[in-house]
Scaffold this motif. Structure first.
Motif, PDB file in Angstrom:
ATOM      1  N   PRO A  89       0.831  -1.212   0.000  1.00 27.24           N
ATOM      2  CA  PRO A  89       0.000   0.000   0.000  1.00 27.24           C
ATOM      3  C   PRO A  89       0.864   1.259   0.000  1.00 27.24           C
ATOM      4  O   PRO A  89       2.008   1.248   0.455  1.00 27.24           O
ATOM      5  CB  PRO A  89      -0.812  -0.108   1.281  1.00 27.24           C
ATOM      6  CG  PRO A  89      -0.253  -1.219   2.070  1.00 27.24           C
ATOM      7  CD  PRO A  89       0.679  -1.992   1.203  1.00 27.24           C
ATOM      8  N   THR A  90       0.295   2.327  -0.497  1.00 28.51           N
ATOM      9  CA  THR A  90       0.985   3.616  -0.551  1.00 28.51           C
ATOM     10  C   THR A  90       0.133   4.678   0.143  1.00 28.51           C
ATOM     11  O   THR A  90      -1.002   4.410   0.533  1.00 28.51           O
ATOM     12  CB  THR A  90       1.228   4.038  -2.014  1.00 28.51           C
ATOM     13  OG1 THR A  90      -0.036   4.189  -2.652  1.00 28.51           O
ATOM     14  CG2 THR A  90       2.072   3.026  -2.750  1.00 28.51           C
TER      15      THR A  90
ATOM     16  N   THR B 159       0.422   6.103  11.151  1.00 31.89           N
ATOM     17  CA  THR B 159      -1.013   6.379  11.195  1.00 31.89           C
ATOM     18  C   THR B 159      -1.736   5.871   9.957  1.00 31.89           C
ATOM     19  O   THR B 159      -2.893   6.208   9.755  1.00 31.89           O
ATOM     20  CB  THR B 159      -1.251   7.887  11.326  1.00 31.89           C
ATOM     21  OG1 THR B 159      -0.551   8.560  10.280  1.00 31.89           O
ATOM     22  CG2 THR B 159      -0.799   8.405  12.684  1.00 31.89           C
ATOM     23  N   PHE B 160      -1.064   5.078   9.117  1.00 31.79           N
ATOM     24  CA  PHE B 160      -1.704   4.580   7.890  1.00 31.79           C
ATOM     25  C   PHE B 160      -2.952   3.770   8.231  1.00 31.79           C
ATOM     26  O   PHE B 160      -2.929   2.868   9.047  1.00 31.79           O
ATOM     27  CB  PHE B 160      -0.730   3.705   7.106  1.00 31.79           C
ATOM     28  CG  PHE B 160      -1.358   3.103   5.882  1.00 31.79           C
ATOM     29  CD1 PHE B 160      -1.474   3.843   4.726  1.00 31.79           C
ATOM     30  CD2 PHE B 160      -1.850   1.817   5.890  1.00 31.79           C
ATOM     31  CE1 PHE B 160      -2.077   3.304   3.591  1.00 31.79           C
ATOM     32  CE2 PHE B 160      -2.452   1.270   4.777  1.00 31.79           C
ATOM     33  CZ  PHE B 160      -2.561   2.007   3.623  1.00 31.79           C
ATOM     34  N   ARG B 161      -4.057   4.156   7.595  1.00 31.79           N
ATOM     35  CA  ARG B 161      -5.320   3.426   7.741  1.00 31.79           C
ATOM     36  C   ARG B 161      -5.883   3.226   6.343  1.00 31.79           C
ATOM     37  O   ARG B 161      -6.158   4.212   5.640  1.00 31.79           O
ATOM     38  CB  ARG B 161      -6.332   4.234   8.577  1.00 31.79           C
ATOM     39  CG  ARG B 161      -5.876   4.544   9.982  1.00 31.79           C
ATOM     40  CD  ARG B 161      -5.746   3.291  10.843  1.00 31.79           C
ATOM     41  NE  ARG B 161      -5.347   3.608  12.193  1.00 31.79           N
ATOM     42  CZ  ARG B 161      -4.103   3.538  12.645  1.00 31.79           C
ATOM     43  NH1 ARG B 161      -3.139   3.205  11.851  1.00 31.79           N
ATOM     44  NH2 ARG B 161      -3.834   3.818  13.898  1.00 31.79           N
ATOM     45  N   PRO B 162      -6.031   1.990   5.894  1.00 30.20           N
ATOM     46  CA  PRO B 162      -6.503   1.751   4.521  1.00 30.20           C
ATOM     47  C   PRO B 162      -7.911   2.282   4.297  1.00 30.20           C
ATOM     48  O   PRO B 162      -8.745   2.286   5.199  1.00 30.20           O
ATOM     49  CB  PRO B 162      -6.473   0.236   4.375  1.00 30.20           C
ATOM     50  CG  PRO B 162      -6.262  -0.328   5.721  1.00 30.20           C
ATOM     51  CD  PRO B 162      -5.804   0.775   6.637  1.00 30.20           C
ATOM     52  N   LYS B 163      -8.153   2.738   3.053  1.00 34.66           N
ATOM     53  CA  LYS B 163      -9.492   3.171   2.669  1.00 34.66           C
ATOM     54  C   LYS B 163     -10.396   1.945   2.644  1.00 34.66           C
ATOM     55  O   LYS B 163      -9.975   0.865   2.298  1.00 34.66           O
ATOM     56  CB  LYS B 163      -9.483   3.792   1.278  1.00 34.66           C
ATOM     57  CG  LYS B 163      -8.756   5.101   1.210  1.00 34.66           C
ATOM     58  CD  LYS B 163      -8.763   5.633  -0.213  1.00 34.66           C
ATOM     59  CE  LYS B 163      -7.991   6.917  -0.318  1.00 34.66           C
ATOM     60  NZ  LYS B 163      -7.889   7.387  -1.703  1.00 34.66           N
ATOM     61  N   GLU B 164     -11.638   2.134   2.997  1.00 40.74           N
ATOM     62  CA  GLU B 164     -12.578   1.000   2.993  1.00 40.74           C
ATOM     63  C   GLU B 164     -13.392   0.991   1.749  1.00 40.74           C
ATOM     64  O   GLU B 164     -13.571   1.899   1.054  1.00 40.74           O
ATOM     65  CB  GLU B 164     -13.478   1.090   4.205  1.00 40.74           C
ATOM     66  CG  GLU B 164     -12.686   0.882   5.472  1.00 40.74           C
ATOM     67  CD  GLU B 164     -13.575   0.835   6.691  1.00 40.74           C
ATOM     68  OE1 GLU B 164     -14.809   0.703   6.568  1.00 40.74           O
ATOM     69  OE2 GLU B 164     -13.034   0.926   7.779  1.00 40.74           O
TER      70      GLU B 164
END
Length: 45
Positions: A2-3, A40-45
């Protein structure tokens, strides 16, 4: 991998250029999420 552009905290810049992370400030869209300075990376849902 992921980026930054895959994170819900990331707002893309105009024309696909450097955008803005709500927590960490300016960030390139293709930076690896593992390099997130405050983890703090949180993937988009």
């Amino acid at each position: 991998m992921p980026t930054c552009s895959d994170c819900f905290l990331y707002t893309p810049g105009k024309g696909g250029k450097e955008g803005e992370c709500r927590i960490n400030g300016p960030a390139p869209p293709d930076r690896d999420a593992d390099r997130c300075p405050s983890r703090t990376f949180r993937p988009k849902e």
